[in-house]
Motif scaffolding. Sequence first.
Motif, PDB file in Angstrom:
ATOM      1  N   PRO A  76       0.743  -1.015   0.109  1.00  0.00           N
ATOM      2  CA  PRO A  76       0.011  -0.036   0.049  1.00  0.00           C
ATOM      3  C   PRO A  76       0.894   1.330  -0.074  1.00  0.00           C
ATOM      4  N   TRP A  77       2.114   1.232   0.246  1.00  0.00           N
ATOM      5  CA  TRP A  77       3.005   2.361   0.360  1.00  0.00           C
ATOM      6  C   TRP A  77       3.797   2.723  -0.980  1.00  0.00           C
ATOM      7  N   VAL A  78       3.485   1.934  -1.895  1.00  0.00           N
ATOM      8  CA  VAL A  78       4.215   2.069  -3.088  1.00  0.00           C
ATOM      9  C   VAL A  78       3.115   2.527  -4.066  1.00  0.00           C
ATOM     10  N   ASP A  79       3.479   3.872  -4.636  1.00  0.00           N
ATOM     11  CA  ASP A  79       2.644   4.673  -5.691  1.00  0.00           C
ATOM     12  C   ASP A  79       2.696   4.114  -7.228  1.00  0.00           C
ATOM     13  N   SER A  80       4.078   3.685  -7.524  1.00  0.00           N
ATOM     14  CA  SER A  80       4.084   3.480  -8.880  1.00  0.00           C
ATOM     15  C   SER A  80       5.680   2.656  -9.103  1.00  0.00           C
TER      16      SER A  80
ATOM     17  N   GLU B 204       5.776   5.844   1.636  1.00  0.00           N
ATOM     18  CA  GLU B 204       6.359   5.762   3.058  1.00  0.00           C
ATOM     19  C   GLU B 204       7.620   4.798   2.953  1.00  0.00           C
ATOM     20  N   PRO B 205       8.702   5.747   2.495  1.00  0.00           N
ATOM     21  CA  PRO B 205       9.995   4.917   2.233  1.00  0.00           C
ATOM     22  C   PRO B 205      10.473   4.400   3.363  1.00  0.00           C
ATOM     23  N   VAL B 206      10.074   4.437   4.793  1.00  0.00           N
ATOM     24  CA  VAL B 206      10.640   3.886   5.931  1.00  0.00           C
ATOM     25  C   VAL B 206      10.341   2.140   5.481  1.00  0.00           C
TER      26      VAL B 206
END
Length: 311
Positions: free
Chosen positions: A246-250, A266-268
């Motif tokens: 879910p924290w990956v946009d593309s 959210e890179p963390v």
Amino acid sequence: MIELQNTTKLYGRVIGVNDLTLALPAGAFGLVGPNGSGKTTLINLLIGQLRPTLGTVRIFGEDPWRQRDLIRRVGLCPATDILYPNVSALEWVQYLVRLHGFSLPESKRLAEIALHRVGMTAAMHRVIGSYSLGMRQRTKIAQAIAHEPEFLILDEPYNGLDPVGRYEMTELLKTWTAEGRGLLFASHVLQEIEAVTSSFLLIYGGRVLATGTAKDIESILAETPQEIRVIGRDAPQLIHRLAEMPWVDSLQLLSERTELKVALREPVHFYEQVAGWISEDGLRIDRITTADGNLAAIFSSLLKHHRGELS
């Protein structure tokens, strides 16, 4: 050392700095931000060159706009170049020291000491017009330190310096801070400042978006949306791991299928898990880098967080 209270500077309808409230004790601080972020405006407010439109500015508890003798306690290396081609470095630095109220013999002695500290002893009697950009930069730093100020402000001091010059200036600034004197070091390159001090202020759009140590800033950036690139023969094999997160946009595959560009909300979460994935799947990954080589994208994301545009 520095105290700002609701400080705003307007140029007509353009905002130079925007409602800054900040208190810094004596010490060394890096002022980091992309070009046009408000660093130079803030510096000009600190030295009394500009008057705030709103709010207050204090250096050592005094107003630099009203207390002009305060400038003797401050040294400034501006970003602008030296424009006096027909005088020598010694003459120029000595003249500026004289303006602080020193006698002629004392100003000459202090100028010679400062020029020696920046590696300009052999060339100090030549006219500035014959200097390289790096030599002019060294001369600017010499005039900033020659009158032995308590607080030194540097605006992009490494411009024009070669690797040897950068190393020598870094060592000089380390010595300066070790002597207990104040330093504000403005740059758009985080690594330049990190070599001198671990305390940072991140400024963008005229606002300070974050303050803290290098570790604090790294923690903030790890939670800030950004693009990263995964480079290596097996980079495409990370797609199945990332696609449902879910924290990956593309995701975008580049460079003959050996480079994967990932937009992270959210890179963390990525940083916490990517090493495990690579190990578990036995992947050949050469390196992982940020997609943007400068800080502009990161500052933009921090600003969007500040505005509530990102959750």
